[in-house]
Scaffold this motif. Structure first.
Motif, short mmCIF file in Angstrom:
data_model
loop_
_atom_site.label_atom_id
_atom_site.label_comp_id
_atom_site.label_asym_id
_atom_site.label_seq_id
_atom_site.Cartn_x
_atom_site.Cartn_y
_atom_site.Cartn_z
N LEU A 176 25.66 36.68 30.35
CA LEU A 176 26.51 37.84 30.66
C LEU A 176 27.93 37.41 31.01
CD1 LEU A 176 24.06 39.96 32.84
CD2 LEU A 176 24.89 40.56 30.55
N LEU A 177 28.05 36.40 31.87
CA LEU A 177 29.37 35.97 32.31
C LEU A 177 30.16 35.32 31.18
CD1 LEU A 177 28.55 34.52 35.86
CD2 LEU A 177 29.41 36.80 35.26
N ALA A 178 29.46 34.75 30.21
CA ALA A 178 30.14 34.08 29.10
C ALA A 178 30.53 35.04 27.97
CB ALA A 178 29.25 32.98 28.53
N ASP A 179 30.03 36.27 28.02
CA ASP A 179 30.25 37.22 26.93
C ASP A 179 31.54 38.02 27.16
OD1 ASP A 179 29.84 39.99 25.51
OD2 ASP A 179 28.40 38.63 24.59
N ASP A 180 32.41 38.02 26.16
CA ASP A 180 33.71 38.69 26.31
C ASP A 180 33.59 40.20 26.42
OD1 ASP A 180 35.01 36.26 26.22
OD2 ASP A 180 35.44 36.37 24.07
N GLU A 181 32.52 40.79 25.89
CA GLU A 181 32.37 42.24 25.94
C GLU A 181 31.88 42.73 27.30
OE1 GLU A 181 31.02 44.51 22.38
OE2 GLU A 181 30.32 42.51 21.79
N VAL A 182 31.31 41.85 28.07
CA VAL A 182 30.82 42.22 29.40
C VAL A 182 31.98 42.10 30.38
CG1 VAL A 182 29.18 41.69 31.24
CG2 VAL A 182 28.49 41.45 28.84
N THR A 183 32.34 43.21 31.00
CA THR A 183 33.49 43.22 31.91
C THR A 183 33.08 43.14 33.37
OG1 THR A 183 33.48 45.65 31.91
CG2 THR A 183 34.90 44.54 30.30
N ASN A 184 31.88 43.67 33.69
CA ASN A 184 31.41 43.69 35.08
C ASN A 184 29.92 43.42 35.13
OD1 ASN A 184 33.70 45.90 34.81
ND2 ASN A 184 33.76 45.20 36.94
N VAL A 185 29.53 42.57 36.08
CA VAL A 185 28.11 42.30 36.32
C VAL A 185 27.83 42.54 37.80
CG1 VAL A 185 26.24 40.62 36.25
CG2 VAL A 185 28.03 40.55 34.50
N LEU A 186 26.90 43.43 38.08
CA LEU A 186 26.46 43.70 39.45
C LEU A 186 25.08 43.09 39.61
CD1 LEU A 186 26.81 45.08 42.22
CD2 LEU A 186 25.77 47.13 41.21
N ALA A 187 24.99 42.01 40.39
CA ALA A 187 23.71 41.33 40.61
C ALA A 187 23.09 41.83 41.91
CB ALA A 187 23.92 39.83 40.68
N ILE A 188 21.86 42.31 41.82
CA ILE A 188 21.15 42.85 42.98
C ILE A 188 19.87 42.05 43.18
CG2 ILE A 188 20.07 44.89 44.01
CD1 ILE A 188 21.82 46.62 42.23
N GLY A 189 19.69 41.55 44.40
CA GLY A 189 18.48 40.78 44.69
C GLY A 189 18.36 40.47 46.16
N ARG A 190 17.30 39.74 46.50
CA ARG A 190 17.05 39.41 47.91
C ARG A 190 17.84 38.19 48.37
NH1 ARG A 190 11.95 40.21 45.60
NH2 ARG A 190 10.97 42.20 46.14
N SER A 191 18.34 37.40 47.43
CA SER A 191 19.11 36.21 47.79
C SER A 191 20.31 36.07 46.88
CB SER A 191 18.23 34.96 47.73
OG SER A 191 17.66 34.81 46.44
N ALA A 192 21.32 35.38 47.36
CA ALA A 192 22.56 35.20 46.60
C ALA A 192 22.37 34.20 45.47
CB ALA A 192 23.67 34.72 47.53
N THR A 193 23.18 34.34 44.44
CA THR A 193 23.10 33.44 43.29
C THR A 193 23.83 32.13 43.53
OG1 THR A 193 25.12 34.29 42.25
CG2 THR A 193 23.04 35.44 41.75
N GLY A 194 24.81 32.14 44.40
CA GLY A 194 25.64 30.96 44.60
C GLY A 194 26.75 30.83 43.57
N ARG A 195 26.85 31.82 42.67
CA ARG A 195 27.88 31.79 41.64
C ARG A 195 29.13 32.53 42.10
NH1 ARG A 195 26.21 31.04 36.32
NH2 ARG A 195 28.45 30.97 35.91
N GLN A 196 30.28 32.07 41.64
CA GLN A 196 31.55 32.75 41.86
C GLN A 196 32.18 33.00 40.49
OE1 GLN A 196 32.82 33.65 44.89
NE2 GLN A 196 30.98 32.85 45.89
N HIS A 197 32.52 34.26 40.21
CA HIS A 197 33.11 34.60 38.91
C HIS A 197 33.85 35.93 39.05
CE1 HIS A 197 33.45 35.48 34.61
NE2 HIS A 197 33.15 34.20 34.39
N PRO A 198 35.00 36.07 38.38
CA PRO A 198 35.75 37.33 38.49
C PRO A 198 34.96 38.57 38.06
CG PRO A 198 37.10 35.62 37.48
CD PRO A 198 35.72 35.06 37.59
N LYS A 199 34.01 38.41 37.14
CA LYS A 199 33.21 39.55 36.67
C LYS A 199 32.10 39.93 37.63
CE LYS A 199 33.37 38.40 31.70
NZ LYS A 199 32.49 38.17 30.54
N LEU A 200 31.72 39.01 38.50
CA LEU A 200 30.46 39.13 39.24
C LEU A 200 30.66 39.73 40.62
CD1 LEU A 200 27.41 38.48 39.55
CD2 LEU A 200 28.09 36.20 40.34
N LYS A 201 29.81 40.73 40.92
CA LYS A 201 29.70 41.28 42.27
C LYS A 201 28.23 41.24 42.65
CE LYS A 201 30.59 45.33 45.16
NZ LYS A 201 31.21 46.69 45.21
N GLU A 202 27.93 40.86 43.89
CA GLU A 202 26.54 40.76 44.32
C GLU A 202 26.23 41.72 45.46
OE1 GLU A 202 24.50 36.99 44.37
OE2 GLU A 202 26.37 35.95 43.93
#
Length: 227
Positions: A20-46
């Motif tokens: 998702l983060l590597a795909d140019d067509e994906v502008t926003n990713v909302l990750a929902i879960g019990r623990s954090a991913t540890g990733r930092q990216h301009p597209k990503l919100k957790e």
């Protein structure tokens, strides 16, 4: 394209997040879960949720998304059927019902498993529960809904399983993966292929609503063209 991802810290979710983060067509990713991913990216919100099934306090965050990739899952080992149903069927359906109400045109992609029992009457407990979950999701009025049934998944690009014995199995199987792929092409795939297959379904759709491992590998090997 805006995508919600459940289970981004698990092995399948990690693979999906990478694609998702590597795909140019994906502008926003909302990750929902019990623990954090540890990733930092301009597209990503957790959003970290102790109870993923209860999204009542974050409903405003869930509006306006185009797709949901549901990669949450647990092993049925050591669980009773009511326990497994609660964390598989009940949780998934509560999330799906919330998203369908807030974003009726959303595409819902559910990662199930090879051997899932669509009849819901077989002898294998987890397969019955997964089958009931798939059937309930397919009956919902989503714009599009797809059930993915991967078998053996090889983690790539630094993706790791949270489960120790899974990590050991993948380490042992890694060197012989090319042989497994040749001998059992319908039963092995990778986190990259699975993530790319999910992207293909979100972008282009499919005439098949239940996709077996061979279908996943075929889609993953031929990523969708831009919409």
């Amino acid at each position: 394209m805006k995508v919600i991802l459940f289970g981004a810290s698990g092995m399948v979710g990690q693979g999906a997040l990478r694609e998702l983060l590597a795909d140019d067509e994906v502008t926003n990713v909302l990750a929902i879960g019990r623990s954090a991913t540890g990733r930092q990216h301009p597209k990503l919100k957790e959003l970290i949720q102790a109870d993923v099934a209860d999204l009542s306090m974050v409903e405003q965050e869930l509006r306006g998304y185009d797709a949901c990739l549901f990669c949450l899952g647990v092993s049925a080992v050591g669980m009773t059927e009511p326990e497994y149903k609660r964390v598989t069927y009940d949780l998934t359906l509560r999330v799906a019902q919330t998203l369908e109400r807030l974003s009726p045109r959303i595409t819902f992609v559910y990662v199930s498993g090879n051997g899932t029992d669509s009849t819901e009457r077989g002898r294998v407990m987890w397969a019955r529960v997964k089958g009931a979950t798939e059937n309930a999701l397919l009956a919902m009025p989503f714009a599009r809904a797809y059930m993915l049934r991967p078998a053996f998944i090889r983690p790539l690009h630094g993706v790791v399983s949270k489960t120790g014995w899974y990590r050991a199995l993948y380490a042992l199987a890694g060197p012989v993966y090319p042989l497994l792929k040749r001998l059992f092409p319908g039963y092995v795939t990778t986190t990259e292929e699975l993530g790319q297959a999910m992207l293909h379904l979100v972008k282009r759709g499919s005439s098949e609503r239940v996709l077996e491992n061979r279908d996943i590998s075929a889609l993953g090997a031929s990523p969708a063209l831009p919409t």
